[in-house]
Enzyme design. Structure first.
Site, short mmCIF file in Angstrom:
data_model
loop_
_atom_site.label_atom_id
_atom_site.label_comp_id
_atom_site.label_asym_id
_atom_site.label_seq_id
_atom_site.Cartn_x
_atom_site.Cartn_y
_atom_site.Cartn_z
N SER A 135 -37.49 10.28 4.25
CA SER A 135 -36.41 10.59 3.31
C SER A 135 -35.70 11.88 3.69
O SER A 135 -36.31 12.78 4.28
CB SER A 135 -36.98 10.75 1.90
OG SER A 135 -35.99 11.27 1.04
N TYR A 148 -42.37 15.46 -3.78
CA TYR A 148 -41.97 14.28 -2.99
C TYR A 148 -41.46 14.73 -1.62
O TYR A 148 -41.86 14.20 -0.58
CB TYR A 148 -40.88 13.53 -3.76
CG TYR A 148 -40.32 12.32 -3.05
CD1 TYR A 148 -41.03 11.13 -3.00
CD2 TYR A 148 -39.05 12.36 -2.46
CE1 TYR A 148 -40.50 10.01 -2.37
CE2 TYR A 148 -38.52 11.24 -1.83
CZ TYR A 148 -39.24 10.07 -1.79
OH TYR A 148 -38.71 8.98 -1.17
#
Ligand SMILES: Cc1cc2nc3c(=O)[nH]c(=O)nc-3n(C[C@H](O)[C@H](O)[C@H](O)COP(=O)(O)OP(=O)(O)OC[C@H]3O[C@@H](n4cnc5c(N)ncnc54)[C@H](O)[C@@H]3O)c2cc1C
Lengths: 243, 445
Positions: A135, A148
Site C-alpha cells: 500500500s 496499518y
C-alpha cells in the site's frame, strides 16, 4: 494449464484479479477464511471464463497451518497473489492491543509466514511469480493510519528483499501499491476522482505488470509522484502536518 | 453516512444512506438491522425517483452469474449483473438478450422491476415475458421464489413493480438465438405523422422498429421522422470480412461528458440544429446497412454521461403510451402543444407497441413517445397539461421515467393499480419497501 493462487480472495482487488487472470487463461485457486463467499465467486468466474476454479480454506493468522495448506493444493500454482490485509481502526489500535496486533499480524506476519513457504518452493523449482498487494500507506507513517502503514512498510521491505534473493533464481516478485480504489462497495462515496482507480483497472495493470515482469507498480501512476513528494518532506515539517 | 444520490435525469437529488450488498447474507443483515423503509437501486438508469428514498440498498456489488446454459439459452444470475456484462458473455456463444432497452448499462433487477421494453415489443413483448423464475428477499430476510406457476400474484406484482414487492435477488430468463452480432438495418424517412404511422403498421413484420421524431416540425410536416427497422443479420448476409467473426462483440470506445454543461446550451436553437443535422445525415429516402448491435441498440452508450448535457438542473424524460385508436389524434395534440411552447425535446422516440397483458407494466397496444425536457420554469405545469391529454385519450405514463406526475394520473392510467397495491400489502405488509415514487403517487401511504 497455469494456475494462480489468490490468498485473501474475497477482497475487491482479489476478485478483480481472479477474473483478469481467468480471462487470460489461468485456472484459479481461491483461498480465504470464509468458504460460503468463495463458492459464489468461484461459480461466477467459471461461468464467465470457462476456467476451473477451486476453493481453499486459508487463515493468514493460523501460521501453523500454512505448510499443510501449501502442500495440499491440488496444483502447484505458477503465480501466487497475496491480497489479504486488514485496515483496522487506527484509533482503536492505539489503546486496544488486540486491534493493533491484528493489523500488524495480518498485514505483515501472516504474509511473511505464507510467502516464506511459497518462496522456498519457487526457489527450488527455479520459477514462479509472487505478487504482493502492499500500500502507499507504507511509504510514510501518518498519524491517521500508522499501524496499518507500518505493517505495510514492513511488507514492502519484505517483498523487496525477496525479489533481491529470488531474482537470480528465475523467480519474479511484483510489489503493487494501490492508492484509492473505487470498488462496487464504495460506490457513491466521495473518493477524489483522478486519484481513484477502479478495481478492474487495478487488476488489469497487475496482470500487465506480471506479464512484463515489472518490480514495483503504483496504481494509478500518479501515486508514484504523490508519494515521491510526500517522502521528500523533511520530518521536521512532516510532523506538524495533519495527514 | 448520508450522501447525495440522484438517478439518470439528475432530478430529484436526495440525501440518503447508500447500503451496498455483495452476498445474500449481507442483504439479510441489512434487512434485519434496518428499521426504516428501504428501496433497492440498480444502476440508477431510471430517470426519476423510483429508486430513491432515505435508505437505498445498492445491488451493484451483488452481481454473480450463476449459470449459463449454452444449449438452451437460459441464463441464471443475481440481480446486480448489468446487461453489458451479459452481452459480453452470451453474444460470442450465439445468444442475445430477449428484450433490451436503449442502454446496456442497467441491471437485470432493474429490467425486471421496470419490466422494460425494447424495439421488438410488438414481436416479443416486454422483459417479463422471457423470465423463467425469480427469487426475491422479503422485508424480514426470507427468500421467496416466484414464477407464472408459483406465487403467480407475487410474480405479476414484481414485474414492473418498481421494487416494492421486495428485493429481487435472482433472475432466470430465456435468451434469443442469433447467428451473428450484426443487425441488418433499414432506415426510411417519413414526411409526417400519417406517413410514419403507415410505415410502422406496414413494417410490423420486422423484429425491431423505432422512429426518431423531429418535434419542431409543424403543420403538414408535423411528425417528420425517420423509421429504423432491424433484423439480426444471418451469417450469409454479412460481408466477407465479418463472416470470419460473425459473433464479434464490438470493442467499447466510450467518451465521457465529464461535467454538467451550462444549461443554456439546450435552447430551441441548438435543438433545431441537432435535429437538422440528424435528419439530413441520410440523404436518400431509404438506407440499408449492416451494423454491429452496439450502435443499433445503444447509440447513446458511446457517450457516457450524456445526461450531463442538460446541465446541473437536470431534465425529465416524459414517456407516455396511447391506445392505438386514439394514438394519432393524441399525438398530434401533444406535438402541437410542445411546438407552441417551444419546449423542444432533444430526443424524441416513437414506437408502436404490441399487445401486452400484465398487471402493472407500462406497455399497451398503441404508440409510445419518449421526450426529454430540460428543467426550466413552467415545465412541470406544462407536463401536467400533457398528462391531461394523455388521460383524456386513455393513455398512461411510464413510472420508471417519471419524477413529477400527480397521483391521479397514475391511478387513472393504470387500471390494475388497486389490485397491485393489494398484492403489495400481502407481500410487503410492514411497508418496509417504499420509495419517493411510491409516496408521491400514493401507492404506499
Ligand atoms: C438512455 C436510456 C435509455 C432507456 N431506454 C429504455 C427503453 O428503451 N425501454 C425501457 O423500458 N426503459 C428504458 N430506459 C429505462 C431503464 O431501462 C429502466 O429505468 C431500468 O429499470 C433501469 O435499470 P437500473 O438497473 O438502472 O435500475 P434503477 O434505475 O436503479 O431502478 C429502477 C427501478 O427498479 C427497481 N429495482 C432495481 N433493482 C432492483 C432489485 N434488485 N430488486 C427490486 N427492485 C429493483 C428500483 O427500485 C426502481 O424502482 C432507458 C434508460 C436510459 C438511461
Amino acid at each position: 494449464m497455469k494456475y494462480i493462487l489468490i490468498l485473501g480472495a474475497t477482497s475487491d482487488i482479489a476478485i478483480a484479479c481472479a477474473h483478469e487472470f481467468a480471462r487470460n487463461g489461468y485456472g484459479v485457486q481461491l483461498a480465504a477464511r470464509k468458504q460460503d463467499k468463495l463458492k459464489i465467486i468461484a461459480q461466477d468466474i467459471e461461468v464467465r471464463h470457462k476456467m476451473p476454479v477451486t476453493c481453499h480454506t486459508f487463515d493468514a493468522l493460523d501460521y501453523e497451518s500454512h505448510h499443510e495448506f501449501w502442500k495440499k493444493l491440488p496444483h502447484r500454482p505458477e503465480v501466487t497473489l497475496c491480497a489479504f490485509g486488514y485496515l483496522g481502526q487506527q484509533e482503536k489500535g492505539q489503546t486496544d492491543w488486540r486491534e493493533a496486533w491484528q493489523i500488524i499480524e495480518t498485514n505483515f506476519t501472516g504474509a511473511a509466514s505464507i510467502l516464506n513457504i511459497v518462496a522456498q518452493s519457487y526457489e527450488e523449482q527455479g520459477r514462479g511469480s509472487i505478487i504482493g498487494i502492499s500500500s502507499v500507506a507504507g511509504e510514510r507513517g501518518r498519524q491517521s493510519n500508522y499501524l496499518y502503514g507500518s505493517a505495510k512498510a514492513g511488507f514492502t521491505a519484505y517483498l523487496s528483499g525477496l525479489r533481491n534473493r529470488l531474482y537470480k533464481k528465475g523467480v519474479h516478485v511484483l510489489t503493487v501499491k494501490p492508492g484509492f480504489v473505487d470498488t462496487k462497495m464504495t460506490e457513491g462515496l466521495d473518493l477524489p476522482g483522478p486519484l481513484t482507480a477502479k478495481s478492474e483497472q487495478v487488476a488489469k495493470s497487475i496482470y500487465k505488470a506480471h506479464r512484463s515482469k515489472k518490480d514495483v507498480i503504483y496504481t494509478l501512476p500518479v501515486w508514484q509522484l504523490i508519494m515521491q513528494n510526500i517522502r521528500l518532506i523533511p520530518e521536521g515539517i512532516f510532523k506538524k502536518m495533519n495527514l | 453516512m448520508k450522501k447525495k444520490i440522484t438517478n439518470w435525469s439528475n432530478y430529484p437529488v436526495v440525501e440518503a444512506n447508500l447500503l451496498p450488498f455483495r452476498y445474500e447474507d449481507e442483504l439479510r443483515q441489512l434487512l434485519n438491522s434496518q428499521q426504516e423503509p428501504l428501496i433497492t437501486r440498480g444502476n440508477g438508469r431510471c430517470y426519476g425517483d423510483a429508486a430513491l428514498g432515505p435508505n437505498i440498498l445498492s445491488s451493484l456489488p451483488f452481481n454473480h452469474i450463476l449459470s449459463f446454459n449454452e444449449q438452451q439459452g437460459i441464463i441464471h444470475c443475481e440481480a446486480g449483473v448489468m446487461l453489458d456484462e451479459l452481452l459480453e458473455l452470451i453474444v460470442p456463444k450465439g445468444w442475445f438478450l430477449p428484450v433490451t432497452p436503449g442502454t446496456s448499462f442497467i441491471t437485470v433487477g432493474g429490467a425486471v422491476a421496470s419490466d422494460v421494453h425494447g424495439k421488438n415489443h410488438h414481436k416479443d413483448g416486454s422483459f417479463s415475458n422471457h423470465i423463467v423464475e425469480l427469487e426475491l428477499m422479503n422485508g424480514v430476510g426470507e427468500k421467496v421464489r416466484c414464477s407464472r406457476e408459483e406465487k403467480a400474484d407475487l410474480f405479476a406484482a414484481t414485474c414492473g413493480g418498481m421494487g416494492l414487492t421486495g428485493v429481487i435477488t435472482k433472475v432466470k430468463f430465456r435468451l434469443k438465438k442469433v447467428e451473428s452480432s450484426f443487425i441488418n438495418q433499414r432506415s426510411v424517412k417519413a414526411k409526417n405523422i400519417d406517413e410514419i404511422f403507415g410505415l410502422f403498421e406496414q413494417n410490423e413484420g420486422y423484429t425491431y422498429s423505432v422512429a426518431w421524431i423531429d418535434c419542431l416540425q409543424k403543420g403538414k410536416d408535423l411528425g417528420r421522422s425517420v423509421l429504423m427497422l432491424g433484423e439480426h443479420a444471418k451469417r450469409e448476409e454479412l460481408p466477407n470480412r465479418q463472416q470470419m467473426h460473425p459473433l464479434k462483440v464490438p470493442a467499447s470506445k466510450k467518451v465521457s461528458i465529464p461535467f454538467n454543461f451550462p444549461s443554456f446550451t439546450l435552447n430551441p436553437l441548438s435543438v433545431q440544429a441537432f435535429n437538422f443535422a440528424y435528419y439530413n445525415k441520410m440523404l436518400g429516402n431509404e438506407k440499408k446497412d449492416i451494423v454491429s448491435y452496439d450502435p443499433f441498440f445503444y447509440p447513446l452508450d458511446s457517450v457516457l454521461h450524456w445526461n450531463r448535457m442538460y446541465g446541473k438542473k437536470g431534465f425529465v424524460q416524459y414517456q407516455f403510451v396511447l391506445p392505438l385508436e386514439q394514438s394519432r389524434q393524441g399525438l398530434i395534440e401533444i406535438l402541437e402543444k410542445i411546438n407552441s411552447r417551444k419546449m423542444g425535446s432533444f430526443l424524441a422516440v416513437l414506437k408502436l407497441f404490441g399487445e401486452q397483458e400484465s398487471l402493472i407494466s407500462f406497455p399497451m397496444r398503441g404508440y409510445t413517445l419518449a421526450l426529454d425536457f430540460p428543467i426550466v420554469n413552467g415545465l412541470f405545469e406544462f407536463l401536467d397539461e400533457l398528462d391531461d391529454v394523455v388521460m383524456k385519450y386513455g393513455g398512461r405514463i411510464y413510472l420508471t421515467k417519471d419524477a413529477r406526475m400527480k397521483p391521479e394520473a397514475f391511478w387513472k392510467g393504470y387500471p390494475n393499480a388497486q389490485k397491485w397495491v393489494d398484492i403489495l400489502k400481502k407481500y410487503n405488509p410492514d411497508q418496509k419497501f417504499n420509495s419517493l415514487l411510491a409516496q408521491r403517487l400514493n401507492i404506499i401511504s
